[in-house]
Scaffold this active site. Sequence first.
Site, mmCIF file in Angstrom:
data_model
loop_
_atom_site.group_PDB
_atom_site.id
_atom_site.type_symbol
_atom_site.label_atom_id
_atom_site.label_comp_id
_atom_site.label_asym_id
_atom_site.label_seq_id
_atom_site.Cartn_x
_atom_site.Cartn_y
_atom_site.Cartn_z
ATOM 1 N N LYS A 154 -6.430 -8.825 -1.601
ATOM 2 C CA LYS A 154 -7.482 -7.815 -1.825
ATOM 3 C C LYS A 154 -8.758 -8.399 -2.428
ATOM 4 C CE LYS A 154 -5.070 -3.412 -1.903
ATOM 5 N NZ LYS A 154 -3.643 -3.798 -1.753
ATOM 6 N N SER A 195 0.897 -11.426 1.917
ATOM 7 C CA SER A 195 -0.319 -10.822 1.361
ATOM 8 C C SER A 195 -0.400 -10.827 -0.155
ATOM 9 C CB SER A 195 -0.480 -9.386 1.886
ATOM 10 O OG SER A 195 0.682 -8.632 1.613
ATOM 11 N N GLU A 246 -11.846 4.434 -5.633
ATOM 12 C CA GLU A 246 -10.614 5.087 -6.036
ATOM 13 C C GLU A 246 -9.497 4.051 -5.953
ATOM 14 O OE1 GLU A 246 -11.953 5.480 -3.030
ATOM 15 O OE2 GLU A 246 -10.361 4.415 -1.961
HETATM 16 C C1 LIG Z 1 -2.731 -3.276 -0.812
HETATM 17 C C2 LIG Z 1 -1.780 -4.265 -0.313
HETATM 18 C C3 LIG Z 1 -1.346 -4.269 1.031
HETATM 19 C C4 LIG Z 1 -1.741 -3.201 2.017
HETATM 20 O O1 LIG Z 1 -3.105 -3.160 2.338
HETATM 21 P P1 LIG Z 1 -3.668 -3.632 3.758
HETATM 22 O O2 LIG Z 1 -5.054 -3.122 3.749
HETATM 23 O O3 LIG Z 1 -2.815 -3.019 4.817
HETATM 24 O O4 LIG Z 1 -3.591 -5.104 3.788
HETATM 25 C C5 LIG Z 1 -0.497 -5.274 1.453
HETATM 26 N N1 LIG Z 1 -0.062 -6.235 0.609
HETATM 27 C C6 LIG Z 1 -0.441 -6.260 -0.693
HETATM 28 C C7 LIG Z 1 0.090 -7.347 -1.564
HETATM 29 C C8 LIG Z 1 -1.312 -5.288 -1.198
HETATM 30 O O5 LIG Z 1 -1.671 -5.324 -2.486
#
Ligand SMILES: *Cc1c(COP(=O)(O)O)cnc(C)c1O
Length: 410
Positions: free
Chosen positions: A98, A385, A120
Amino acid sequence: MSQDYAHYPKQYPDQTGHFGQYGGSYIPPELQVEMDKITDAYHVICKTHSFIEELRSIRKHYQGRPTPVFHAGRLSKMCGGAQIYLKREDLNHTGAHKLNHCMGEGLLAKYMGKKKLIAETGAGQHGVALATAAAYFGLECEIHMGEVDIAKEAPNVTRMKLLGATVVPVSFGLKTLKEAVDSAFEAYLKDPVNSIYCIGSVVGPHPFPMMVRDFQNIVGVESREQFLDMTGSLPDVVCACVGGGSNAMGIFSGFINDPVQLIGIEPGGRSLNLGDHAATAAFGKPGLIHGFKCYLLQDEKGDPAPVYSIASGLDYPGVGPEHSALKDEGRISYEIINDLETLDGFYTLSRVEGIIPALESAHAVAYSMKLAREMKHGSILVNLSGRGDKDLDFVTQTYGFNMKEARSRL
Ligand SMILES: *Cc1c(COP(=O)(O)O)cnc(C)c1O
């Protein structure tokens, strides 16, 4: 494996912010004026040498990029088929992808002369990343959050406050994400000159799906080059979990013109009944949410349906407009991983590779394990992610320390 690789059209989106029939901007006129200003500023500022150089420097010296690609050799061996590789977005500063778009949005705000970032947050992940960017740029930060979420996500509220953000409790309606969006938009409209609204995924009205994708594109660009360096060829499959779809669009956009299969992994939750999952691309129908058109999980009235996932970052009833268009074009396919499979991915990656993944990312890990077993050879690149620190207490207290314990408690 019959995706049509050559078909990715002209540069998405078009002038009006549409990806095919999806995206666009369905918002009040006074908000549209502000979105147009952000769009114009983005097109001018983000192509300047100084913006590009500053963002590059931030990524390298502050975020810790490039993040590595890691060959998960023990996990691959355990699955006994394709080789699994992980793009380590969990090693980003703050522990997830993010920050890639939050630093981009913060830098744009700085160049536009804004003083305050407004957003938000649901589970608080976007709020923490944006508060981090605000601290870095010396900007004010105002995060709107439902009272229900504030009570559930105390550590993230503490983080945001330590980072200097103001957390605004939202106490109307269901007191969760939807109301927080309304509250944040309202606050933004009160002072659009000094503030800027920052969306947390490839969703919302134009230009956000485009901007957030562009800021996340670095994940795909880096990992394509790293994978080629490591193996001499491209991966057969790239997969990523999909909530709104930003980490997935980030890595997919690096491979969109390559003969590589792109697979988005959606949360199957506790069952495939409406309300028990958030598999939007799989089960949704075109509809409107938060000012844009996309695949949407809907109730009988066409309103956004209630959704659920073990991973709070994935429980969104919509999905990015570019995902929606690329699904229709057959360029991205979507698969479903349920809560139990996700826990298997979470425990297994921790135990076998020493990497504790976020529950969101564990969806993609679990899918790669399943697919690796089916594929006799070849390679799968997973976008990891985020890291799982935020999920430790919840997982161990609710499900225990391994699959045996988890099964007995479900
Ligand atoms: C917020 C989040 C997601 C989901 O958000 P996307 O916009 O679909 O990428 C996925 N993995 C993590 C670790 C997150 O914090």
